[in-house]
Scaffold this active site. Structure first.
Site, PDB file in Angstrom:
ATOM      1  CE  LYS A 131      -3.908 -13.825   8.956  1.00 30.00           C
ATOM      2  NZ  LYS A 131      -2.959 -14.852   8.609  1.00 30.00           N
ATOM      3  CE  LYS A 310     -13.132 -15.678  10.783  1.00 31.04           C
ATOM      4  NZ  LYS A 310     -13.016 -17.109  11.033  1.00 31.04           N
TER       5      LYS A 310
HETATM    6  S1  IVH Z   1     -11.012 -16.954   8.233  1.00 29.05           S
HETATM    7  C1  IVH Z   1     -13.286 -17.007   4.434  1.00 29.05           C
HETATM    8  N1  IVH Z   1      -9.982 -17.255  10.626  1.00 29.05           N
HETATM    9  O1  IVH Z   1      -5.162 -16.913   7.624  1.00 29.05           O
HETATM   10  C2  IVH Z   1     -12.560 -16.838   5.702  1.00 29.05           C
HETATM   11  N2  IVH Z   1      -8.537 -17.526   8.748  1.00 29.05           N
HETATM   12  O2  IVH Z   1      -3.960 -14.892   5.866  1.00 29.05           O
HETATM   13  C3  IVH Z   1     -11.105 -16.933   5.534  1.00 29.05           C
HETATM   14  N3  IVH Z   1      -6.231 -18.124   9.355  1.00 29.05           N
HETATM   15  O3  IVH Z   1      -6.335 -18.251   4.595  1.00 29.05           O
HETATM   16  C4  IVH Z   1     -10.367 -17.388   6.674  1.00 29.05           C
HETATM   17  N4  IVH Z   1      -6.516 -18.169  11.540  1.00 29.05           N
HETATM   18  O4  IVH Z   1      -5.672 -19.931   6.490  1.00 29.05           O
HETATM   19  C5  IVH Z   1      -9.745 -17.273   9.301  1.00 29.05           C
HETATM   20  N5  IVH Z   1      -9.217 -17.525  12.797  1.00 29.05           N
HETATM   21  C6  IVH Z   1      -8.988 -17.535  11.494  1.00 29.05           C
HETATM   22  C7  IVH Z   1      -7.708 -17.836  10.972  1.00 29.05           C
HETATM   23  C8  IVH Z   1      -7.525 -17.801   9.587  1.00 29.05           C
HETATM   24  C9  IVH Z   1      -5.644 -18.360  10.554  1.00 29.05           C
HETATM   25  C10 IVH Z   1      -5.521 -18.208   8.061  1.00 29.05           C
HETATM   26  C11 IVH Z   1      -6.347 -18.806   6.959  1.00 29.05           C
HETATM   27  C12 IVH Z   1      -6.376 -17.736   5.881  1.00 29.05           C
HETATM   28  C13 IVH Z   1      -5.141 -16.956   6.215  1.00 29.05           C
HETATM   29  C14 IVH Z   1      -5.160 -15.564   5.613  1.00 29.05           C
END
Ligand code: IVH
Length: 388
Positions: A131, A310
């Protein structure tokens, strides 16, 4: 700094009268909104992530106990707390946030909710990826050309920040394939880019960025600067654009296959980060990968604040669906904070380990990565060595 005490004030309200509980709840909502406004708007943090997450959880717990008292505008029900600068470009589909878990038990509870929503055990496996701690963007490619970059905004509409085209590693202006799609991911400063950006800023008479994340959000939105520091992009998803994605993102593709297609087109993805993208069969294996990525954290060339798990199968993702703020098929396993804010109580002079007299900050105790920090040795360069 007032906001950690906002958390204490709200926490201490449980068990008090209905009226004062409600007043504390409303004050807590104001603190959340204000923290999000400065975080997403001005690009600095009024409270650190741990304090913010805890206050948010307490507010949500209060809302669950008092469902009739929750107004329609509660920040807990909106992407970016409803506080991000919105902009006027409509997103193709909503750009969502992520729900958080903090413990293995909460991760297991997320797995159980996935099973409940599906009506059976997930069969498509899981992906595990870092993340990244930057700013979310949508990057639109038409016939292989990067034509528009948009911030997340409120998730429905974002700001056009296309002035950054050509300055972001991993987001080429021209792809070798004439593909049309929208890459979604995170823009950030790697540690090295962050140092270069601060040198560039100070050379132009500006102040240094507080941290890479604030720097990335501010740099994206700054349209009229005479200099443009280099940032890096890694995609964590992709969606169809102009209804033309079929060939590029075939129906039935998994999340890992989608990112592989994005990478083949020449755009950086989480799979190319040193933390990688891992496909596993079970949530237990996913948890072990979380631990592995967490153990790499200090060695990664960019900041992460968690690990994202996921459901890999897009069919299963579609079956479980999304809520108002986040998808039910993904969750962020948050890692302990490595940055906290606290109150400076005093500055005293002490003989340091090297025998040199150095100023020492005396701090209100704050937990940082498993230890309680009460003192920080101040260095003349402006940074500090924190001590438990
Ligand atoms: S998936 C619909 N994957 O974290 C799926 N987000 O705190 C939503 N983020 O808004 C996002 N790394 O900007 C996803 N590997 C990752 C991520 C990620 C950083 C951010 C993203 C999201 C935020 C939420």
């Amino acid at each position: 700094m007032t906001t950690p005490s906002a958390l204490e004030a709200f926490s201490s309200m449980s068990g008090t009268s209905e009226a004062s509980g409600r007043a504390a709840y409303e004050a807590a909502l104001d603190h959340l909104r204000e923290a999000s406004r400065t975080y997403y708007g001005a690009g600095y943090s009024l409270m650190d992530d741990v304090t913010y997450d805890r206050l948010r959880l307490e507010v949500k717990a209060w809302e669950e106990r008092h469902p009739d008292a929750v107004g329609p505008g509660s920040p807990t029900d909106q992407v970016a707390d409803g506080a991000a600068p919105t902009g006027d470009v409509a997103h193709t589909t909503r750009l969502l946030s992520l729900d958080n878990v903090f413990t293995p038990e909460e991760l297991a509870a997320w797995g159980a909710s996935l099973k409940r929503r599906l009506g059976h055990e997930p069969t498509g496996g899981f992906t595990v990826e870092p993340k990244m701690d930057g700013a979310a963007i949508a990057a639109r490619y038409r016939d292989g050309r990067l034509v528009q970059v948009i911030t997340r905004g409120d998730g429905t509409q974002g700001e056009d920040v296309s002035h950054v085209i050509g300055t972001i590693v991993g987001l080429p202006e021209q792809l070798p394939l004439p593909v049309t799609f929208e890459a979604r991911g995170e823009v950030l400063f790697t540690q090295q880019q962050f140092e270069e950006a601060n040198e560039l800023r100070t050379a132009h008479g500006g102040a240094v960025f507080a941290n890479p994340r604030n720097g990335a959000a501010g740099t994206l939105r700054a349209k009229d600067r005479p200099y443009q520091p280099t940032m890096t992009f890694w995609a964590y998803g992709a969606v169809e654009l102009d209804g033309e994605g079929e060939a590029f993102l075939p129906a039935g593709a998994t999340h890992a296959e989608t990112l592989a297609a994005v990478a083949r087109a020449g755009v950086g993805t989480t799979a190319e980060t040193p933390a990688g993208l891992h496909v596993v069969d079970t949530l237990d294996e996913a948890r072990r990968k979380v631990d592995e990525i967490a153990a790499m954290r200090a060695r990664l060339p960019f900041g992460i604040d968690g690990v994202v798990i996921k459901a890999d199968s897009v069919a299963e993702q579609t079956a479980v669906g999304v809520g108002s703020r986040f998808p039910y098929w993904a969750v962020a396993y948050k890692l302990p904070a490595v940055e906290r804010q606290t109150v400076l109580r005093d500055v005293i002079w002490e003989v340091g380990r090297t025998g040199v007299l150095a100023p020492t900050a005396v701090l209100a105790p704050v937990e940082l990565d498993g230890s309680t920090v009460t003192r920080a040795t101040l260095l003349l360069s402006g940074s500090a060595i924190l001590r438990g």
